[in-house]
Design an enzyme around this catalytic site. Structure first.
Site, mmCIF file in Angstrom:
data_model
loop_
_atom_site.group_PDB
_atom_site.id
_atom_site.type_symbol
_atom_site.label_atom_id
_atom_site.label_comp_id
_atom_site.label_asym_id
_atom_site.label_seq_id
_atom_site.Cartn_x
_atom_site.Cartn_y
_atom_site.Cartn_z
ATOM 1 N N ASN A 91 0.878 -1.179 0.000
ATOM 2 C CA ASN A 91 0.000 0.000 0.000
ATOM 3 C C ASN A 91 0.914 1.227 0.000
ATOM 4 O O ASN A 91 1.474 1.587 1.024
ATOM 5 C CB ASN A 91 -0.883 -0.034 1.259
ATOM 6 C CG ASN A 91 -1.747 1.208 1.386
ATOM 7 O OD1 ASN A 91 -1.823 2.030 0.473
ATOM 8 N ND2 ASN A 91 -2.415 1.342 2.526
ATOM 9 N N TRP A 92 1.036 1.813 -1.171
ATOM 10 C CA TRP A 92 1.992 2.934 -1.297
ATOM 11 C C TRP A 92 1.447 4.227 -0.701
ATOM 12 O O TRP A 92 2.181 5.214 -0.610
ATOM 13 C CB TRP A 92 2.349 3.148 -2.771
ATOM 14 C CG TRP A 92 3.109 2.023 -3.398
ATOM 15 C CD1 TRP A 92 3.496 0.844 -2.813
ATOM 16 C CD2 TRP A 92 3.596 1.965 -4.750
ATOM 17 N NE1 TRP A 92 4.182 0.060 -3.712
ATOM 18 C CE2 TRP A 92 4.256 0.727 -4.911
ATOM 19 C CE3 TRP A 92 3.521 2.826 -5.839
ATOM 20 C CZ2 TRP A 92 4.851 0.345 -6.111
ATOM 21 C CZ3 TRP A 92 4.112 2.454 -7.044
ATOM 22 C CH2 TRP A 92 4.775 1.223 -7.166
ATOM 23 N N LYS A 93 0.173 4.220 -0.373
ATOM 24 C CA LYS A 93 -0.455 5.430 0.206
ATOM 25 C C LYS A 93 -0.188 6.645 -0.692
ATOM 26 O O LYS A 93 -0.179 6.500 -1.911
ATOM 27 C CB LYS A 93 0.016 5.610 1.649
ATOM 28 C CG LYS A 93 -0.209 4.334 2.478
ATOM 29 C CD LYS A 93 -0.022 4.506 3.949
ATOM 30 C CE LYS A 93 -0.307 3.183 4.652
ATOM 31 N NZ LYS A 93 -0.160 3.259 6.099
ATOM 32 N N HIS A 103 -9.559 1.087 4.476
ATOM 33 C CA HIS A 103 -8.325 1.269 5.246
ATOM 34 C C HIS A 103 -8.591 2.233 6.393
ATOM 35 O O HIS A 103 -9.364 3.182 6.253
ATOM 36 C CB HIS A 103 -7.220 1.812 4.331
ATOM 37 C CG HIS A 103 -5.887 1.797 4.992
ATOM 38 N ND1 HIS A 103 -5.490 2.768 5.879
ATOM 39 C CD2 HIS A 103 -4.859 0.910 4.926
ATOM 40 C CE1 HIS A 103 -4.269 2.486 6.318
ATOM 41 N NE2 HIS A 103 -3.876 1.361 5.757
ATOM 42 N N GLU A 125 -7.008 4.617 7.518
ATOM 43 C CA GLU A 125 -6.754 6.025 7.187
ATOM 44 C C GLU A 125 -7.897 6.626 6.370
ATOM 45 O O GLU A 125 -8.080 7.833 6.351
ATOM 46 C CB GLU A 125 -5.404 6.151 6.449
ATOM 47 C CG GLU A 125 -4.239 5.914 7.405
ATOM 48 C CD GLU A 125 -2.952 5.471 6.745
ATOM 49 O OE1 GLU A 125 -2.852 5.481 5.510
ATOM 50 O OE2 GLU A 125 -2.033 5.085 7.495
ATOM 51 N N GLU A 170 -5.548 -5.010 10.436
ATOM 52 C CA GLU A 170 -4.531 -3.996 10.685
ATOM 53 C C GLU A 170 -4.856 -3.232 11.963
ATOM 54 O O GLU A 170 -5.686 -2.307 11.942
ATOM 55 C CB GLU A 170 -4.480 -2.993 9.527
ATOM 56 C CG GLU A 170 -4.155 -3.614 8.192
ATOM 57 C CD GLU A 170 -3.523 -2.591 7.250
ATOM 58 O OE1 GLU A 170 -2.392 -2.829 6.819
ATOM 59 O OE2 GLU A 170 -4.155 -1.561 6.981
ATOM 60 N N GLY A 188 2.234 2.437 10.744
ATOM 61 C CA GLY A 188 3.154 3.561 10.591
ATOM 62 C C GLY A 188 3.814 3.975 11.892
ATOM 63 O O GLY A 188 4.444 5.022 11.963
ATOM 64 N N SER A 220 3.227 -2.112 10.293
ATOM 65 C CA SER A 220 4.673 -2.173 10.535
ATOM 66 C C SER A 220 5.291 -3.527 10.186
ATOM 67 O O SER A 220 6.167 -4.020 10.893
ATOM 68 C CB SER A 220 5.001 -1.776 11.980
ATOM 69 O OG SER A 220 4.587 -0.435 12.224
ATOM 70 N N GLY A 277 4.862 1.330 4.780
ATOM 71 C CA GLY A 277 6.192 1.942 4.677
ATOM 72 C C GLY A 277 7.225 1.073 3.971
ATOM 73 O O GLY A 277 7.976 1.550 3.110
HETATM 74 P P1 PGA Z 1 2.748 0.335 7.671
HETATM 75 O O1 PGA Z 1 1.296 0.527 7.010
HETATM 76 O O2 PGA Z 1 3.319 -0.935 7.123
HETATM 77 O O3 PGA Z 1 3.528 1.549 7.245
HETATM 78 O O4 PGA Z 1 2.549 0.267 9.142
HETATM 79 C C1 PGA Z 1 0.448 -0.576 6.805
HETATM 80 C C2 PGA Z 1 -0.863 -0.141 6.218
HETATM 81 O O5 PGA Z 1 -1.382 0.914 6.598
HETATM 82 O O6 PGA Z 1 -1.431 -0.819 5.332
#
Ligand code: PGA
Length: 267
Positions: A11-13, A96, A98, A183, A189, A229, A251
């Site tokens: 997931n490159w966000k 997600h 976010e 998640e 993050g 993470s 990340g």
């Molecule tokens: P992260 O994000 O690996 O940077 O913790 C995971 C995600 O939000 O899918």
């Protein structure tokens, strides 16, 4: 040992330009050809055409990070499922944390009013899951508890509720074909990983919930990822657990060497 094929999704966000996306896809192509896992990258919408072009002839599939549930119309700023399918997208992340306005790290200026703009709810997740399936896209449906919910002992109830409402109205076959990403919000993050044993336990709760709602065959087939993470040094431990069928990587998906190491860990 299950027959489920692991799925590793990046997931490159809100990262990468089109040319950076193309370069990253090229750099992970050899590891994607080598791993047992299905490999998916989810770039921002604007990079999708570049990523799809670079992924042609490789084992890499391209996903989106969101979609809207309507076919077309007066929905300023939205992207329709048919547009994604037409662009060569095969997977789509839905719900997600976010997008639900649930962040693990408090950000300055993110007042309740601002967080409400992110706006995703279990109801919109459900609309999006149905819309994605209608267009042949594989939904990667996200669920997970906040730190407060965990501390209150509500993890299992929160996750099961998100699954129940988010997947409402599917057939057993559709439910079995999904990918669900567990998640924990507090691990996204933050560098804070959920211990592998606990991640496996909650992924088991996801599977049991699918089983309760859609039957044993769907529970056996559904692939449950862990996300939060995931890094090269914890990937193998997480991915070797019986209820964890892959990872949703944030990340560490932005750097080819890290993502490639996670792909190797999945073999
Ligand atoms: P992260 O994000 O690996 O940077 O913790 C995971 C995600 O939000 O899918």
């Amino acid at each position: 040992m299950s027959n489920r094929i692991p799925i590793i999704a990046g997931n490159w966000k809100m990262n990468k330009t089109a040319s950076e996306a193309e370069a990253l896809v090229r750099e992970i192509a050899p590891a994607a050809a080598d791993t047992r896992a299905e490999t998916v990258v989810c770039p921002p919408f604007l990079c999708i055409p570049a990523a799809v072009a670079a992924a042609r002839g490789t084992q890499i599939k391209v996903g989106a990070q969101d979609l809207f549930w309507k076919e077309s119309g007066a929905y300023t700023g939205q992207i329709a499922p048919g547009m994604l399918a037409d662009a060569g997208v095969t997977h789509v992340i839905i719900g997600h944390s976010e997008r639900r306005g649930r962040f693990g790290v408090a950000e300055e200026g993110f007042t309740p009013e601002v967080l409400a703009l992110f706006g995703e709810s279990d109801r919109t997740v459900n609309l999006k899951v149905h819309a994605a399936l209608k267009h042949g896209l594989v939904p990667i449906v996200c669920c997970g508890e906040t730190l407060d919910e965990r501390r209150a002992g509500r993890t299992d109830e929160v996750v099961a509720g998100q699954i129940e409402r988010g997947l409402a109205g599917l057939s057993a076959e559709q439910a079995g074909g999904l990918v669900v990403a567990y998640e924990p919000v507090w691990a996204i993050g933050t560098g804070e990983t959920c211990a592998a044993e606990e991640a496996d336990r909650v992924c088991g709760v996801v599977r049991a919930t699918v089983g309760r709602l859609y039957g044993a065959a769907a529970a056996e087939a559904v692939r449950v990822q862990y996300g939060g993470s995931v890094k090269p040094d914890n990937a193998e431990d997480l991915l070797s657990r019986p209820n964890i069928d892959g990872a949703l990587v944030g990340g560490a998906s932005l750097k080819a060497s890290d993502f490639n190491a996670i792909l190797r860990a999945a073999s």
